[in-house]
Scaffold this active site. Structure first.
Site, mmCIF file in Angstrom:
data_model
loop_
_atom_site.group_PDB
_atom_site.id
_atom_site.type_symbol
_atom_site.label_atom_id
_atom_site.label_comp_id
_atom_site.label_asym_id
_atom_site.label_seq_id
_atom_site.Cartn_x
_atom_site.Cartn_y
_atom_site.Cartn_z
ATOM 1 N N ARG A 65 -10.675 -29.923 38.271
ATOM 2 C CA ARG A 65 -10.727 -30.737 37.052
ATOM 3 C C ARG A 65 -9.762 -30.211 35.987
ATOM 4 N NH1 ARG A 65 -14.381 -34.451 35.056
ATOM 5 N NH2 ARG A 65 -14.680 -34.383 32.826
ATOM 6 N N VAL B 48 -10.781 -22.131 34.886
ATOM 7 C CA VAL B 48 -10.086 -21.652 36.089
ATOM 8 C C VAL B 48 -8.935 -22.595 36.446
ATOM 9 C CG1 VAL B 48 -10.305 -21.031 38.523
ATOM 10 C CG2 VAL B 48 -12.124 -20.429 36.929
ATOM 11 N N CYS B 49 -9.142 -23.889 36.304
ATOM 12 C CA CYS B 49 -8.086 -24.860 36.615
ATOM 13 C C CYS B 49 -6.918 -24.717 35.643
ATOM 14 C CB CYS B 49 -8.632 -26.280 36.587
ATOM 15 S SG CYS B 49 -9.836 -26.597 37.898
ATOM 16 N N THR B 50 -7.219 -24.470 34.391
ATOM 17 C CA THR B 50 -6.162 -24.266 33.402
ATOM 18 C C THR B 50 -5.389 -22.992 33.716
ATOM 19 O OG1 THR B 50 -7.373 -25.467 31.711
ATOM 20 C CG2 THR B 50 -5.675 -23.928 30.945
ATOM 21 N N ALA C 175 -3.136 -23.738 36.717
ATOM 22 C CA ALA C 175 -1.993 -24.574 36.351
ATOM 23 C C ALA C 175 -0.970 -23.773 35.555
ATOM 24 C CB ALA C 175 -2.463 -25.784 35.556
#
Length: 157
Positions: free
Chosen positions: A41, A46-48, A51
């Site tokens: 998401r 963690v996704c940020t 990325a």
């Protein structure tokens, strides 16, 4: 579908990126290695971090001749905002119905949350490496870059 492994052919796909352009596996086969990373998401911690780690290493991927694509089920608007806010130089593609996730055999955590899996695909369209780790997002980037560099070195002879 079973999870894809090194040596398997990458599934063919055609998707729309956050910037509106159409992208397909055929755009890369015969031209350059491709890193496809699935993340749950946009905007989560963690996704940020993942990325931004891909962003910070992006020039190394480019210098090695590889492209990077991030895949999530987030809306196109959310992906555009995420890419702009985090200054992401690579494409994000929407997998709203989960068909790309299914084609790559990316499972769901607890049957609910999309998985975090990174694939390195060589110039011939064959998967050469798979990273699976929900919380060690940085590992995906370092492993992918190392494999891309190995592929480029092997191709150079």
């Amino acid at each position: 579908m079973r999870p894809l492994r090194p040596g398997d052919p990458a599934p063919d796909f055609t998707v729309t990126a956050h910037d509106g352009r159409r992208v397909s596996l055929a755009d890369f086969v015969g031209r350059q290695p491709l890193v496809v990373y699935f993340f749950p998401r946009c905007g989560t911690p963690v996704c940020t971090r993942q990325a931004c780690t891909f962003r910070d290493a992006y020039q190394h991927f480019v210098e090695a001749g590889a492209a990077v694509i991030g895949v999530s089920g987030c809306s196109a608007d959310r992906q555009r905002r995420f890419a702009a806010e985090r200054r992401l130089p690579f494409l994000l593609v929407r997998d709203a119905d989960g068909s790309l996730q299914q084609a790559f055999g990316v499972g769901k955590l607890l049957g609910i949350f999309p998985g975090r899996v990174t694939f390195v695909i060589d110039r011939e369209g064959t998967i050469r490496h798979v990273s699976r780790s929900l919380f060690q997002a940085g590992r995906h980037v370092s492993e992918a870059l190392a494999v891309v560099r190995e592929l480029v070195a092997a191709a150079a002879g």
